[in-house]
Design a protein around this motif. Structure first.
Motif, PDB file in Angstrom:
ATOM      1  N   ASP A 295       0.833  -1.208   0.000  1.00  0.00           N
ATOM      2  CA  ASP A 295       0.000   0.000   0.000  1.00  0.00           C
ATOM      3  C   ASP A 295       0.865   1.256   0.000  1.00  0.00           C
ATOM      4  O   ASP A 295       0.582   2.222  -0.728  1.00  0.00           O
ATOM      5  CB  ASP A 295      -0.925   0.014   1.219  1.00  0.00           C
ATOM      6  CG  ASP A 295      -2.066  -0.982   1.101  1.00  0.00           C
ATOM      7  OD1 ASP A 295      -2.355  -1.417  -0.029  1.00  0.00           O
ATOM      8  OD2 ASP A 295      -2.676  -1.310   2.133  1.00  0.00           O
ATOM      9  N   LEU A 296       1.917   1.246   0.821  1.00  0.00           N
ATOM     10  CA  LEU A 296       2.796   2.410   0.899  1.00  0.00           C
ATOM     11  C   LEU A 296       3.541   2.621  -0.418  1.00  0.00           C
ATOM     12  O   LEU A 296       3.618   3.749  -0.924  1.00  0.00           O
ATOM     13  CB  LEU A 296       3.795   2.229   2.048  1.00  0.00           C
ATOM     14  CG  LEU A 296       4.819   3.359   2.238  1.00  0.00           C
ATOM     15  CD1 LEU A 296       4.115   4.685   2.479  1.00  0.00           C
ATOM     16  CD2 LEU A 296       5.760   3.032   3.386  1.00  0.00           C
ATOM     17  N   VAL A 297       4.067   1.535  -0.978  1.00  0.00           N
ATOM     18  CA  VAL A 297       4.785   1.643  -2.249  1.00  0.00           C
ATOM     19  C   VAL A 297       3.858   2.145  -3.344  1.00  0.00           C
ATOM     20  O   VAL A 297       4.223   3.031  -4.141  1.00  0.00           O
ATOM     21  CB  VAL A 297       5.407   0.283  -2.637  1.00  0.00           C
ATOM     22  CG1 VAL A 297       5.957   0.331  -4.065  1.00  0.00           C
ATOM     23  CG2 VAL A 297       6.506  -0.098  -1.662  1.00  0.00           C
ATOM     24  N   ARG A 298       2.635   1.600  -3.400  1.00  0.00           N
ATOM     25  CA  ARG A 298       1.684   2.035  -4.423  1.00  0.00           C
ATOM     26  C   ARG A 298       1.341   3.513  -4.249  1.00  0.00           C
ATOM     27  O   ARG A 298       1.203   4.257  -5.230  1.00  0.00           O
ATOM     28  CB  ARG A 298       0.427   1.167  -4.360  1.00  0.00           C
ATOM     29  CG  ARG A 298      -0.719   1.617  -5.290  1.00  0.00           C
ATOM     30  CD  ARG A 298      -0.287   1.795  -6.739  1.00  0.00           C
ATOM     31  NE  ARG A 298       0.273   0.611  -7.318  1.00  0.00           N
ATOM     32  CZ  ARG A 298      -0.460  -0.362  -7.872  1.00  0.00           C
ATOM     33  NH1 ARG A 298      -1.773  -0.270  -7.894  1.00  0.00           N
ATOM     34  NH2 ARG A 298       0.131  -1.416  -8.393  1.00  0.00           N
ATOM     35  N   ILE A 425      -0.246  18.033  -1.841  1.00  0.00           N
ATOM     36  CA  ILE A 425      -1.661  17.805  -2.157  1.00  0.00           C
ATOM     37  C   ILE A 425      -1.855  16.385  -2.686  1.00  0.00           C
ATOM     38  O   ILE A 425      -2.799  15.688  -2.321  1.00  0.00           O
ATOM     39  CB  ILE A 425      -2.159  18.840  -3.184  1.00  0.00           C
ATOM     40  CG1 ILE A 425      -2.254  20.227  -2.541  1.00  0.00           C
ATOM     41  CG2 ILE A 425      -3.524  18.431  -3.747  1.00  0.00           C
ATOM     42  CD1 ILE A 425      -2.604  21.331  -3.515  1.00  0.00           C
ATOM     43  N   ALA A 426      -0.925  15.958  -3.540  1.00  0.00           N
ATOM     44  CA  ALA A 426      -1.034  14.615  -4.128  1.00  0.00           C
ATOM     45  C   ALA A 426      -0.941  13.530  -3.065  1.00  0.00           C
ATOM     46  O   ALA A 426      -1.662  12.528  -3.127  1.00  0.00           O
ATOM     47  CB  ALA A 426       0.043  14.416  -5.184  1.00  0.00           C
ATOM     48  N   VAL A 427      -0.072  13.703  -2.079  1.00  0.00           N
ATOM     49  CA  VAL A 427       0.066  12.702  -1.018  1.00  0.00           C
ATOM     50  C   VAL A 427      -1.248  12.526  -0.279  1.00  0.00           C
ATOM     51  O   VAL A 427      -1.674  11.398   0.011  1.00  0.00           O
ATOM     52  CB  VAL A 427       1.185  13.106  -0.035  1.00  0.00           C
ATOM     53  CG1 VAL A 427       1.169  12.198   1.195  1.00  0.00           C
ATOM     54  CG2 VAL A 427       2.545  13.014  -0.711  1.00  0.00           C
ATOM     55  N   SER A 464       0.563   8.307   5.676  1.00  0.00           N
ATOM     56  CA  SER A 464       0.315   9.363   4.692  1.00  0.00           C
ATOM     57  C   SER A 464       0.839  10.699   5.193  1.00  0.00           C
ATOM     58  O   SER A 464       1.463  11.460   4.443  1.00  0.00           O
ATOM     59  CB  SER A 464      -1.185   9.450   4.407  1.00  0.00           C
ATOM     60  OG  SER A 464      -1.461  10.443   3.441  1.00  0.00           O
ATOM     61  N   ALA A 465       0.596  10.997   6.484  1.00  0.00           N
ATOM     62  CA  ALA A 465       1.094  12.248   7.057  1.00  0.00           C
ATOM     63  C   ALA A 465       2.615  12.270   7.095  1.00  0.00           C
ATOM     64  O   ALA A 465       3.251  13.289   6.779  1.00  0.00           O
ATOM     65  CB  ALA A 465       0.519  12.436   8.463  1.00  0.00           C
ATOM     66  N   LEU A 466       3.222  11.139   7.486  1.00  0.00           N
ATOM     67  CA  LEU A 466       4.684  11.066   7.508  1.00  0.00           C
ATOM     68  C   LEU A 466       5.264  11.218   6.110  1.00  0.00           C
ATOM     69  O   LEU A 466       6.308  11.851   5.921  1.00  0.00           O
ATOM     70  CB  LEU A 466       5.126   9.737   8.128  1.00  0.00           C
ATOM     71  CG  LEU A 466       4.809   9.556   9.619  1.00  0.00           C
ATOM     72  CD1 LEU A 466       5.210   8.153  10.073  1.00  0.00           C
ATOM     73  CD2 LEU A 466       5.539  10.608  10.453  1.00  0.00           C
TER      74      LEU A 466
END
Length: 493
Positions: A295-298, A425-427, A464-466
């Motif tokens: 999930d993180l990599v994607r 914004i994208a993150v 996501s915040a990190l």
């Protein structure tokens, strides 16, 4: 003899390498069934991927038609309503219609999950409500219905006409929030599925459909016809569930997820209850960890791909806008309009064009990333001191050289700031990718919202915040490389 053995080994290896993608809709029962199907596929020696949260029926069906997924759990009532628009369609008619899209379906798994109407116990006692017809004339009752139920002909519209109901206070809410509304006394009537665990938990009274409005929604598995040749063993494994999953078993699995059990645990319990000792084992803890990492990599891939596109398109548009002021007004206005389109609406517009998965998600993020970059480039170029522009002209440099060597470096602080804003914004916005099956950190967030699980929400929100903080740091370093030192100092002041 050796040749025959080699052929058999090769065919076995091909089967082991065959990939089967399982889809599921955006509610817990579909997730559980999807995970159970993925487990069955793995037991057949195939590589299975479960893409959950594919929105509603239209999205997941489009994914199956396009080949983005191979199988997904469905209900016969939904197929009759959404696909055939004919409530009394036979099983043969459903299969014939599915075959036109390269699809078919299994026989029923063994339970039905039909619509029903339920009321709070105190409300049922106060107004002597036993059947749906008892709601007639009870205009003081407040209803909280799901958006899908309100929009279907076999939902509120048809039910109201069939029973002659008049409930003026009807609100559209997310399914799980409707139960909270009933529990807190903010709603009296809700639509439920017959396998909802909240029925027992909240002691809701399910009203008798005494005039036979709701059709039976028997659970089946819809699959692509090419799976019969491409991965026949996977299809054989899936069909082992036919006739073996009863309503009580499904309800227990739903209740387990509602109590914050993982999908893997709930699916494993369902398979053991349905198949006994022959049930395959669910995903291991290592596999679950791999899912989190994936999930993180994607998420990073989605952000990187969309940002690259936004930079490649946004900077030239910003340059053109700065050089041609009329074009600039149109470009900035257009980018601003695109920024205001709600994410769900934009995804709905993109799905017919690009299907589901990574492509529509990247396109949506690309659109949302344009405005900061266009605006940053335009602002940087149009605020260069006039004296510097005149000095560059006095040197007699070619237009392209002047742009690359003088104007863009002078505008670089604003350009980098715009790109940094677009990246951040994208993150955050990339979490919407889960709505179209693109994965990312939005998957655990959406599941957590549905299940009201703070840990699950945080498992997606915190990374996501990190990641946003990491992006900020990376662009701080990039600014030191790209922006001339004198401009960095001026910009910092």
């Amino acid at each position: 003899m050796l040749g025959a053995i080699a052929i058999l080994l090769a065919s076995g290896g091909a089967q082991a390498r065959e990939r089967v993608t399982v889809g599921s809709k955006a509610f817990p029962e579909s997730w559980i069934l999807g995970e159970a199907l993925a487990t069955m596929v793995r037991s057949a020696g195939c590589v299975a991927t479960h893409r959950a949260n594919l929105g509603g029926t239209e999205i997941v069906a489009a994914a199956a038609r396009s080949g983005a997924i191979d199988v997904y759990p469905e209900y016969t009532g939904t197929l009759r309503e959404v696909l055939l628009h004919k409530p009394d369609s036979t099983t043969d008619e459903i299969r014939a219609r599915l075959s036109r899209d390269g699809l078919s379906m299994t026989d029923p798994l063994g339970f039905d999950d039909s619509y029903a109407i339920a009321v709070a116990p105190a409300v049922a006692d106060k107004f002597a409500l036993r059947a749906i017809s008892d709601l007639a004339g009870r205009s003081e009752l407040r209803a909280a219905f799901t958006h899908e139920f309100l929009g279907r002909s076999d939902g509120w519209g048809g039910l109201r006409a069939h029973y002659g109901l008049r409930l003026p206070d009807v609100r559209a809410v997310q399914h799980e929030l409707a139960f909270e509304a009933v529990a807190s006394g903010q709603a009296d009537v809700v639509d439920v599925y017959t396998t909802d665990p909240q029925i027992d938990r909240l002691r809701l009274r399910v009203l008798d459909d005494n005039r036979g409005f709701f059709p039976r929604y028997e659970a089946v598995v819809v699959y692509r016809l090419d799976l019969e040749e491409r991965a026949p063993q996977a299809l054989v494994a899936i069909r082992r569930l036919v006739g073996h999953v009863d309503r009580a078993t499904m309800a227990r699995a739903n209740a387990a997820v509602a109590d914050h059990a993982s999908l893997e645990v709930a699916a494993g319990a369902l398979l053991r209850a349905s198949l006994g000792a022959d049930a395959p084992s669910p995903a291991t803890a290592a596999a679950i960890g791999e899912t989190v990492a994936r999930d993180l990599v994607r998420h990073v891939e989605l952000v990187g791909a969309s940002l690259a596109g936004s930079v490649a398109v946004g900077i030239p548009i910003g340059i053109l806008a700065a050089k041609r002021r009329r074009i600039g007004a149109v470009a900035l206005g257009g980018a601003g309009v695109l920024q205001t389109i709600p994410s769900l609406a934009l995804l709905a517009l993109l799905i017919p064009l690009f299907g589901i998965g990574v492509v529509p998600a990247v396109v949506a993020l690309f659109v949302y990333g344009l405005l900061p970059i266009v605006q940053g480039t335009y602002t940087g170029l149009t605020t260069i001191p006039v004296a510097l522009v005149e000095a560059a002209q006095a040197l007699g440099l070619p237009r392209t050289t002047k742009l690359l060597r003088i104007e863009l470096p002078l505008a670089s602080p604003s350009i980098v700031a715009g790109i940094r804003t677009s990246a951040v914004i994208a993150v955050g916005t990339a979490t919407i990718a889960a709505l179209v099956g693109a994965g990312g950190l939005g998957d655990p967030i959406l599941r957590g919202i549905t299940l009201r699980s703070a840990p699950l929400i945080l498992s997606g929100a915190v990374p996501s915040a990190l990641l946003a903080l990491v992006v900020q740091g990376l662009f701080a370093g990039l600014e030191r490389v790209v922006v001339p030192r004198g401009l960095r100092l001026t910009h910092a002041d």
